[in-house]
Design a protein around this motif. Sequence first.
Motif, PDB file in Angstrom:
ATOM      1  N   LEU A 180      15.536 -12.649   7.753  1.00  0.00           N
ATOM      2  CA  LEU A 180      16.219 -10.738   7.215  1.00  0.00           C
ATOM      3  C   LEU A 180      16.082 -10.642   5.822  1.00  0.00           C
ATOM      4  CD1 LEU A 180      18.654  -9.424   8.537  1.00  0.00           C
ATOM      5  CD2 LEU A 180      19.975 -10.635   7.669  1.00  0.00           C
ATOM      6  N   SER A 181      16.221  -9.519   5.592  1.00  0.00           N
ATOM      7  CA  SER A 181      16.101  -8.861   4.047  1.00  0.00           C
ATOM      8  C   SER A 181      17.180  -8.268   3.664  1.00  0.00           C
ATOM      9  CB  SER A 181      14.623  -8.341   3.765  1.00  0.00           C
ATOM     10  OG  SER A 181      14.856  -6.905   4.745  1.00  0.00           O
ATOM     11  N   VAL A 182      18.515  -8.189   2.932  1.00  0.00           N
ATOM     12  CA  VAL A 182      19.037  -6.943   2.559  1.00  0.00           C
ATOM     13  C   VAL A 182      19.051  -6.427   1.347  1.00  0.00           C
ATOM     14  CG1 VAL A 182      20.195  -9.409   2.024  1.00  0.00           C
ATOM     15  CG2 VAL A 182      21.428  -6.732   2.233  1.00  0.00           C
ATOM     16  N   PHE A 183      19.458  -4.752   0.719  1.00  0.00           N
ATOM     17  CA  PHE A 183      18.900  -5.007  -0.582  1.00  0.00           C
ATOM     18  C   PHE A 183      19.467  -4.109  -1.145  1.00  0.00           C
ATOM     19  CE2 PHE A 183      15.489  -3.005   1.871  1.00  0.00           C
ATOM     20  CZ  PHE A 183      15.886  -1.949   1.864  1.00  0.00           C
ATOM     21  N   GLY A 184      20.784  -3.349  -1.694  1.00  0.00           N
ATOM     22  CA  GLY A 184      21.642  -2.635  -2.249  1.00  0.00           C
ATOM     23  C   GLY A 184      20.400  -0.581  -2.850  1.00  0.00           C
ATOM     24  N   GLN A 185      21.064  -0.166  -1.813  1.00  0.00           N
ATOM     25  CA  GLN A 185      21.050   1.128  -2.775  1.00  0.00           C
ATOM     26  C   GLN A 185      22.302   2.291  -2.999  1.00  0.00           C
ATOM     27  OE1 GLN A 185      17.575   2.663  -2.699  1.00  0.00           O
ATOM     28  NE2 GLN A 185      17.605   0.996  -3.368  1.00  0.00           N
ATOM     29  N   ASP A 186      21.783   3.587  -4.053  1.00  0.00           N
ATOM     30  CA  ASP A 186      23.432   4.553  -3.450  1.00  0.00           C
ATOM     31  C   ASP A 186      23.700   4.794  -2.251  1.00  0.00           C
ATOM     32  OD1 ASP A 186      20.803   6.269  -4.203  1.00  0.00           O
ATOM     33  OD2 ASP A 186      21.635   7.803  -5.056  1.00  0.00           O
ATOM     34  N   ASN A 187      24.593   5.904  -2.541  1.00  0.00           N
ATOM     35  CA  ASN A 187      24.629   5.894  -0.555  1.00  0.00           C
ATOM     36  C   ASN A 187      24.096   7.349  -0.527  1.00  0.00           C
ATOM     37  OD1 ASN A 187      25.730   6.963   1.382  1.00  0.00           O
ATOM     38  ND2 ASN A 187      28.014   6.649   0.948  1.00  0.00           N
ATOM     39  N   ARG A 211      31.656  -0.554  -1.564  1.00  0.00           N
ATOM     40  CA  ARG A 211      32.704  -0.002  -2.387  1.00  0.00           C
ATOM     41  C   ARG A 211      32.535   1.333  -2.628  1.00  0.00           C
ATOM     42  NH1 ARG A 211      28.308  -3.979  -6.142  1.00  0.00           N
ATOM     43  NH2 ARG A 211      28.929  -5.774  -5.954  1.00  0.00           N
ATOM     44  N   ASP A 212      33.821   1.243  -1.621  1.00  0.00           N
ATOM     45  CA  ASP A 212      34.151   2.616  -1.735  1.00  0.00           C
ATOM     46  C   ASP A 212      33.053   3.322  -1.430  1.00  0.00           C
ATOM     47  OD1 ASP A 212      36.964   1.449  -1.580  1.00  0.00           O
ATOM     48  OD2 ASP A 212      36.851   2.071  -4.127  1.00  0.00           O
ATOM     49  N   ASN A 213      31.993   3.385  -0.041  1.00  0.00           N
ATOM     50  CA  ASN A 213      31.457   4.851   0.010  1.00  0.00           C
ATOM     51  C   ASN A 213      30.701   4.542  -1.053  1.00  0.00           C
ATOM     52  OD1 ASN A 213      32.087   4.733   2.536  1.00  0.00           O
ATOM     53  ND2 ASN A 213      33.481   6.825   2.024  1.00  0.00           N
ATOM     54  N   ALA A 214      30.714   4.414  -2.629  1.00  0.00           N
ATOM     55  CA  ALA A 214      29.524   4.191  -3.700  1.00  0.00           C
ATOM     56  C   ALA A 214      28.144   3.848  -3.215  1.00  0.00           C
ATOM     57  CB  ALA A 214      29.917   3.937  -4.680  1.00  0.00           C
ATOM     58  N   GLU A 215      28.054   2.755  -2.769  1.00  0.00           N
ATOM     59  CA  GLU A 215      26.830   2.146  -2.281  1.00  0.00           C
ATOM     60  C   GLU A 215      26.596   2.130  -1.217  1.00  0.00           C
ATOM     61  OE1 GLU A 215      26.418  -2.114  -4.691  1.00  0.00           O
ATOM     62  OE2 GLU A 215      27.339  -0.690  -6.574  1.00  0.00           O
ATOM     63  N   LEU A 216      25.331   1.424  -0.088  1.00  0.00           N
ATOM     64  CA  LEU A 216      24.738   0.802   0.961  1.00  0.00           C
ATOM     65  C   LEU A 216      24.237  -0.160   0.649  1.00  0.00           C
ATOM     66  CD1 LEU A 216      22.910   3.989   2.067  1.00  0.00           C
ATOM     67  CD2 LEU A 216      25.099   3.319   2.875  1.00  0.00           C
ATOM     68  N   ARG A 217      24.539  -0.762   1.751  1.00  0.00           N
ATOM     69  CA  ARG A 217      23.895  -2.400   2.037  1.00  0.00           C
ATOM     70  C   ARG A 217      21.874  -2.254   3.210  1.00  0.00           C
ATOM     71  NH1 ARG A 217      24.987  -2.854  -2.686  1.00  0.00           N
ATOM     72  NH2 ARG A 217      25.993  -5.013  -3.249  1.00  0.00           N
ATOM     73  N   ILE A 218      21.836  -2.577   3.091  1.00  0.00           N
ATOM     74  CA  ILE A 218      20.567  -1.688   4.312  1.00  0.00           C
ATOM     75  C   ILE A 218      19.870  -3.610   4.692  1.00  0.00           C
ATOM     76  CG2 ILE A 218      18.021  -1.704   4.467  1.00  0.00           C
ATOM     77  CD1 ILE A 218      18.872   0.968   2.326  1.00  0.00           C
ATOM     78  N   GLU A 257      10.471   3.376   2.296  1.00  0.00           N
ATOM     79  CA  GLU A 257      10.027   3.039   1.232  1.00  0.00           C
ATOM     80  C   GLU A 257      11.162   2.865  -0.360  1.00  0.00           C
ATOM     81  OE1 GLU A 257       9.324   7.688  -0.751  1.00  0.00           O
ATOM     82  OE2 GLU A 257       9.895   7.500   1.383  1.00  0.00           O
ATOM     83  N   ARG A 258      12.378   3.078   0.212  1.00  0.00           N
ATOM     84  CA  ARG A 258      14.198   3.080  -0.778  1.00  0.00           C
ATOM     85  C   ARG A 258      13.378   0.843  -1.479  1.00  0.00           C
ATOM     86  NH1 ARG A 258      17.455   6.178  -2.395  1.00  0.00           N
ATOM     87  NH2 ARG A 258      17.219   8.401  -2.234  1.00  0.00           N
ATOM     88  N   MET A 259      13.635   0.074  -0.031  1.00  0.00           N
ATOM     89  CA  MET A 259      13.429  -1.455  -0.047  1.00  0.00           C
ATOM     90  C   MET A 259      11.744  -1.423  -1.357  1.00  0.00           C
ATOM     91  SD  MET A 259      11.212  -4.045   2.617  1.00  0.00           S
ATOM     92  CE  MET A 259       9.758  -3.538   2.136  1.00  0.00           C
ATOM     93  N   TRP A 260      10.789  -0.800  -1.976  1.00  0.00           N
ATOM     94  CA  TRP A 260      10.064  -1.335  -2.429  1.00  0.00           C
ATOM     95  C   TRP A 260      10.474  -1.419  -3.879  1.00  0.00           C
ATOM     96  CZ3 TRP A 260       5.541  -3.647  -0.487  1.00  0.00           C
ATOM     97  CH2 TRP A 260       4.983  -3.142   0.558  1.00  0.00           C
ATOM     98  N   GLY A 261      11.840  -0.354  -4.098  1.00  0.00           N
ATOM     99  CA  GLY A 261      12.236  -0.899  -6.145  1.00  0.00           C
ATOM    100  C   GLY A 261      13.773  -1.647  -6.090  1.00  0.00           C
ATOM    101  N   ALA A 262      13.650  -1.953  -5.213  1.00  0.00           N
ATOM    102  CA  ALA A 262      14.834  -2.875  -4.633  1.00  0.00           C
ATOM    103  C   ALA A 262      14.778  -3.217  -6.074  1.00  0.00           C
ATOM    104  CB  ALA A 262      16.160  -3.136  -3.292  1.00  0.00           C
ATOM    105  N   GLU A 263      15.482  -3.835  -6.811  1.00  0.00           N
ATOM    106  CA  GLU A 263      15.894  -4.911  -7.857  1.00  0.00           C
ATOM    107  C   GLU A 263      17.047  -6.187  -7.111  1.00  0.00           C
ATOM    108  OE1 GLU A 263      17.311  -3.737 -11.717  1.00  0.00           O
ATOM    109  OE2 GLU A 263      15.310  -2.172 -11.641  1.00  0.00           O
ATOM    110  N   ASP A 264      17.625  -5.597  -6.573  1.00  0.00           N
ATOM    111  CA  ASP A 264      18.374  -6.713  -5.295  1.00  0.00           C
ATOM    112  C   ASP A 264      17.425  -7.672  -4.246  1.00  0.00           C
ATOM    113  OD1 ASP A 264      18.542  -4.889  -4.150  1.00  0.00           O
ATOM    114  OD2 ASP A 264      21.225  -5.197  -4.231  1.00  0.00           O
TER     115      ASP A 264
END
Length: 374
Positions: A180-187, A211-218, A257-264
């Motif tokens: 399993l992998s997990v990372f954050g993104q803006d919503n 965080r009140d809809n500001a972010e996503l966890r994928i 696609e967004r996973m590649w740039g995820a720092e967390d």
Amino acid sequence: MKTVLVSGSSVAGTALAYWLREQGLTPVVVERAPAQRRGGQAIDVRGAALTVIRRMGLETQARALANHSDGMSVVDPAGNEVFRTEDFALSSGSLDSDDIEILRDDLVDLMHARNDGIEYRYGDSIAAIHQEDDAVTVEFEHAAPRRFDLVVGADGLHSNTRRLAFGPEADYIDHLGTYLSVFGQDNYLGLDRWQTWFNDGRNGGAVMTVRDNAELRIYLGFASDPIEYDHRDTAAQKRLVAERVTGFGGDVPGFIERMWGAEDFYFDSMAQIRMDTWSAGRVVLVGDAAHCAAPTSGQGTSLALVGAYVLAYELGRTPDDHALAFARYESRMRPFVEANQKLAFIDRQTVDPEESARRTDAVKDLIDLDAAID
């Protein structure tokens, strides 16, 4: 005062440092990362663990940071919705529960703020442990050797402390067949207090607002036998996910696609740790290092919080007899651990949600935090 080296500064280590000081001991925390680790998934605090947070004076703050969902949907591999509910969520259970779902780093930050004055040594780790009759001499990768009365491994599934004191990880790990992998993104999807799950029978994942809809966890995961990979090579881990989580439509290609740039980005196997004993001389393990239940149990955080509390409590009862404290800690925790580890084998995508919640409720309070064992 008894000095206790705590290896690891995530949930178990941070909570343990707090409770050790409350019991009159002197904790020192060593953490391999250069600072508090960021990122991670939404975690659940329930039952006895909620009592621990309450006794730390953090319940109000934790609830203010809690993640709230209005419901969830399930989509097929092409991205077509096949199920929707506003009664429960696969990540947290019934939506009217008293449990707290909170991001891992938010919870650690709250506890860390309570540890002002405790010595933290970031950017270092234990290189060797030399046990003596009255102390433990610890060699570090960078700092000079130092003597402590006790050493606690709170350093997770791939515990360095466990390896040094108990032997190879392979002797204790039970791979559950999933990564399993997990990372954050803006919503960027514009989701509103919602989570969506997708699965093709072997591979899949989820996206949820935090965080009140500001972010996503994928979340992206795949079924596999054990894979040899470098736990510190994030780029290689991302390649594994991209190679395995394929054939999905809808939003999933965008997740990749967004996973590649995820720092967390975080990646690991779903696995459990099973040991006959959690202590060896003056060294003891707590949390995932001792008994990882796997994220699929939904109880890893609760086990870490309760284990830290019980271990510190028992050391406070008999500060001059660590062997007795360790034995009492294990006697109290092991039935609780074993019951919670069984939850990892519930298939939450096929078992009726009410039955899944019932099984979790049946074990989340299966320990008396104030019990005295003679």
